[in-house]
Scaffold this active site. Structure first.
Site, PDB file in Angstrom:
ATOM      1  N   MET A   1      -4.365   6.998  12.452  1.00 25.27           N
ATOM      2  CA  MET A   1      -5.243   7.553  11.782  1.00 25.27           C
ATOM      3  C   MET A   1      -5.919   8.889  12.329  1.00 25.27           C
ATOM      4  O   MET A   1      -7.349   8.787  12.421  1.00 25.27           O
ATOM      5  CB  MET A   1      -6.275   6.649  11.145  1.00 25.27           C
ATOM      6  CG  MET A   1      -5.420   5.468  10.402  1.00 25.27           C
ATOM      7  SD  MET A   1      -6.624   4.080  10.044  1.00 25.27           S
ATOM      8  CE  MET A   1      -6.516   3.016  11.585  1.00 25.27           C
TER       9      MET A   1
ATOM     10  N   ASP B   1       0.728  -1.336  -0.043  1.00 23.11           N
ATOM     11  CA  ASP B   1       0.048   0.070   0.111  1.00 23.11           C
ATOM     12  C   ASP B   1       0.811   1.392  -0.064  1.00 23.11           C
ATOM     13  O   ASP B   1       2.144   1.114   0.006  1.00 23.11           O
ATOM     14  CB  ASP B   1      -0.906   0.137   1.060  1.00 23.11           C
ATOM     15  CG  ASP B   1      -0.913  -0.811   2.308  1.00 23.11           C
ATOM     16  OD1 ASP B   1      -0.151  -0.841   3.508  1.00 23.11           O
ATOM     17  OD2 ASP B   1      -1.158  -2.121   1.921  1.00 23.11           O
TER      18      ASP B   1
ATOM     19  N   LYS C   1      -4.887   2.223  -1.084  1.00 28.07           N
ATOM     20  CA  LYS C   1      -5.300   2.896   0.381  1.00 28.07           C
ATOM     21  C   LYS C   1      -4.529   3.850   0.740  1.00 28.07           C
ATOM     22  O   LYS C   1      -3.848   3.790   1.423  1.00 28.07           O
ATOM     23  CB  LYS C   1      -5.267   1.483   1.298  1.00 28.07           C
ATOM     24  CG  LYS C   1      -6.540   1.277   1.451  1.00 28.07           C
ATOM     25  CD  LYS C   1      -6.884   0.628   2.725  1.00 28.07           C
ATOM     26  CE  LYS C   1      -6.765  -0.784   2.977  1.00 28.07           C
ATOM     27  NZ  LYS C   1      -6.483  -1.257   4.001  1.00 28.07           N
TER      28      LYS C   1
HETATM   29  N1  SAH Z   1      -0.400  -1.397  10.695  1.00 21.93           N
HETATM   30  C1  SAH Z   1       0.287  -0.207  11.079  1.00 21.93           C
HETATM   31  C2  SAH Z   1      -1.020   0.865  11.121  1.00 21.93           C
HETATM   32  C3  SAH Z   1      -1.823   0.967   9.996  1.00 21.93           C
HETATM   33  S1  SAH Z   1      -3.195   2.248  10.095  1.00 21.93           S
HETATM   34  C4  SAH Z   1       0.954  -0.147  12.126  1.00 21.93           C
HETATM   35  O1  SAH Z   1       1.234  -0.967  12.953  1.00 21.93           O
HETATM   36  O2  SAH Z   1       1.665   0.878  12.330  1.00 21.93           O
HETATM   37  C5  SAH Z   1      -2.180   3.775   9.493  1.00 21.93           C
HETATM   38  C6  SAH Z   1      -1.827   4.664  10.417  1.00 21.93           C
HETATM   39  O3  SAH Z   1      -0.721   4.303  11.064  1.00 21.93           O
HETATM   40  C7  SAH Z   1      -1.561   6.097   9.896  1.00 21.93           C
HETATM   41  O4  SAH Z   1      -2.616   6.660   9.931  1.00 21.93           O
HETATM   42  C8  SAH Z   1      -0.810   6.538  11.218  1.00 21.93           C
HETATM   43  O5  SAH Z   1      -1.935   7.179  12.215  1.00 21.93           O
HETATM   44  C9  SAH Z   1       0.247   5.311  11.674  1.00 21.93           C
HETATM   45  N2  SAH Z   1       1.404   5.543  11.166  1.00 21.93           N
HETATM   46  C10 SAH Z   1       1.891   4.669  10.156  1.00 21.93           C
HETATM   47  N3  SAH Z   1       3.193   4.888   9.851  1.00 21.93           N
HETATM   48  C11 SAH Z   1       3.362   5.945  10.510  1.00 21.93           C
HETATM   49  C12 SAH Z   1       4.645   6.855  10.738  1.00 21.93           C
HETATM   50  N4  SAH Z   1       5.647   6.714  10.074  1.00 21.93           N
HETATM   51  N5  SAH Z   1       4.547   7.959  11.466  1.00 21.93           N
HETATM   52  C13 SAH Z   1       3.415   8.154  12.234  1.00 21.93           C
HETATM   53  N6  SAH Z   1       2.144   7.548  11.977  1.00 21.93           N
HETATM   54  C14 SAH Z   1       2.292   6.274  11.076  1.00 21.93           C
END
Ligand code: SAH
Length: 472
Positions: free
Chosen positions: A388, A253, A275
């Site tokens: 998110m 994604d 997405k």
């Molecule tokens: N599976 C992922 C989360 C997916 S949902 C995990 O475990 O991290 C997607 C959300 O993850 C984004 O909207 C944000 O809130 C967060 N996110 C993912 N990568 C990020 C990053 N590098 N910095 C800040 N927030 C992040």
């Protein structure tokens, strides 16, 4: 020995062979350890010896002569390690060895040695030897450490399994077929089973494959649901990296950093399935069906997800369909954005004084609403991490205050955490929304709420050059 002519790497089988070790210090005891493991008949000559060497001598595992080495000690030996502290003694032994056609190693003189001892990465029977031919032993050791971290422990198990079947494969399969057979076994689903600890299954599969060699090994497809971590490519696990390099197809994604995607097999087909809030490319059902189809075609499918696949990643839904279709899969955890951002922002998620628990929640709005257990989330003594949450930030802050948290309760937004573009906006439930609104927030962001946020002042350490000016 000339330093410009390369040496010939060989692995010596030393069982019951006589080897002389002159010297009994640190290096000598390490050499003796390996020599004994290789079954060599070891004689140590040195006036005094390290405790380990004395213990081995007492246990009858080697012979120790407590005196200085003399030329005659070389008689009848296959190899000589001249590793005393005294250069003259080493030179004398090297000369004696040369006169008798015995191979010698001198600790103090790589160029004057007939053989060198490499740095070794060992996985049971599997050994990888690294040598700089005496030019830079430290470099060899650095590489050794890198490889050691990178090569799965289970390669030893794989070698052992292959060893168990070697004779049977030899009698069963003609020469040309053998190499092909092993290639498929050692670089296919059977190997993957070994790596994920399913040795019994792997053995049964191998047995099966060997009973029907004419049917050729089924090239069964499989799916790797892999967590790619929050952004910094260094935060990939070694298993993630290995599977990324084996994949035939990569499904990813938008959240996956290009730097991470680059580390996947360059020959693999890449399918962007994903997405980003509004810009849907493929609905979830289509992604699930696509994986089933590709794996059904015998492909190794890498489903690469940001962070951890089981944390707000819909990973569970994706593999449910695979399980139903009977397709093999494995799940590789990744560092979730919560721990990645927390670490790189210097905000411990728990702390004995400020937070006895941590909660991960989604801030994703459904029809402009956010239904969450606000009463619980507004308790003190905990950290709450909202994924998110950029759009819903004002609502979240307002709800938490309405449910009892103080107006100055600390909150921070970590944007593009762990990457060189990381930005951190720190504030309170009252002023954070306005602070964030005054900045352009692009890329994923994570909201951390709790007293631990204050620790950033002293514990913040990650300040990529390009962003020092935006620290709030
Ligand atoms: N599976 C992922 C989360 C997916 S949902 C995990 O475990 O991290 C997607 C959300 O993850 C984004 O909207 C944000 O809130 C967060 N996110 C993912 N990568 C990020 C990053 N590098 N910095 C800040 N927030 C992040």
């Amino acid at each position: 020995m000339s330093n410009t002519v390369p040496s010939l790497p060989v692995f010596l089988r030393l069982l019951d062979r006589p080897v002389l070790v002159a010297g009994a210090g640190h290096v000598a005891s390490r050499r003796v350890d390996r020599l004994l493991a290789a079954g060599a008949r070891v004689t140590v000559v040195a006036p005094t010896a390290q405790a380990r060497i004395r213990e081995w001598a007492d246990a009858g595992r080697l012979t120790w002569h407590a005196r200085a080495a003399v030329a005659a000690d070389v008689d009848g030996q296959l190899l000589v390690f001249a590793i005393t502290d005294d250069g003259d003694t080493n030179a004398m032994l090297a000369k004696a060895a040369a006169a008798r056609n015995v191979l010698v190693q001198r600790a103090d003189d790589a160029a004057g040695s007939d053989f060198l001892v490499p740095a070794v990465v060992q996985r049971d029977a599997l050994q990888i030897a690294i040598s700089s031919d005496g030019h830079a032993p430290t470099l060899a050791r650095i590489l050794r450490t890198r490889l050691d971290a990178w090569i799965p422990r289970a390669y030893g198990d794989l070698a052992r399994l292959a060893g168990e079947f070697r004779d049977r494969v030899k009698t069963r399969l003609p020469r040309q077929a053998r190499a092909r057979f092993w290639l498929r076994v050692l670089d296919g689903p059977i190997a993957e089973k070994v790596f994920s600890g399913r040795m019994t299954e792997a053995r049964a599969d191998l047995d099966d494959a060997l009973s029907h060699p004419e049917a050729a090994l089924p090239t069964r497809g499989e799916v790797y649901l892999v967590g790619g971590g929050p952004g910094d490519p260094d935060l990939l696990t070694s298993r993630a990296l290995r599977l990324m390099q084996r994949a035939d197809v990569v499904l990813h994604d938008s959240l996956i950093a290009p730097a991470i995607l680059e580390m996947a097999n360059p020959d693999a087909e890449r399918i962007h399935v994903g997405k980003r809030a509004a810009r849907h490319t493929l609905p979830q059902e289509d992604i699930n069906a696509l994986m089933v189809r590709l794996a059904g075609e015998g492909k190794r499918v890498l489903r690469l997800k940001g962070g951890d696949p089981f944390v707000f990643g819909r990973g569970g839904e994706e593999i449910a369909q695979l399980a139903e279709a009977g397709i093999a899969f494995q799940v590789v955890p990744g560092i979730t954005a919560a721990s990645g951002c927390a670490a790189y922002a210097g905000i411990p998620l728990t702390h004995r004084d400020y937070a006895q628990s941590v909660t991960f929640v989604t801030g994703h709005l459904k029809a402009g609403e956010l239904e969450l257990p606000w009463g619980q989330l507004a308790q003190r003594g905990q950290t709450v991490v909202f994924f998110m949450a950029v759009k819903s930030l004002p609502i979240i802050c307002e709800k938490l205050r309405a449910h009892g948290l103080a107006a100055d309760w600390p909150a921070a937004l970590v944007i593009e955490g762990t990457t060189v573009r990381q930005r951190l906006i720190v504030g309170s439930l009252t002023d954070l929304p306005a602070r964030v609104a005054s900045e352009v927030v692009q890329g994923p962001a994570l909201l951390i709420v709790g007293e631990v946020v204050r620790l950033n002042e002293t514990l913040g350490w990650f300040r990529p050059d390009s962003n020092t000016d935006t620290q709030a």
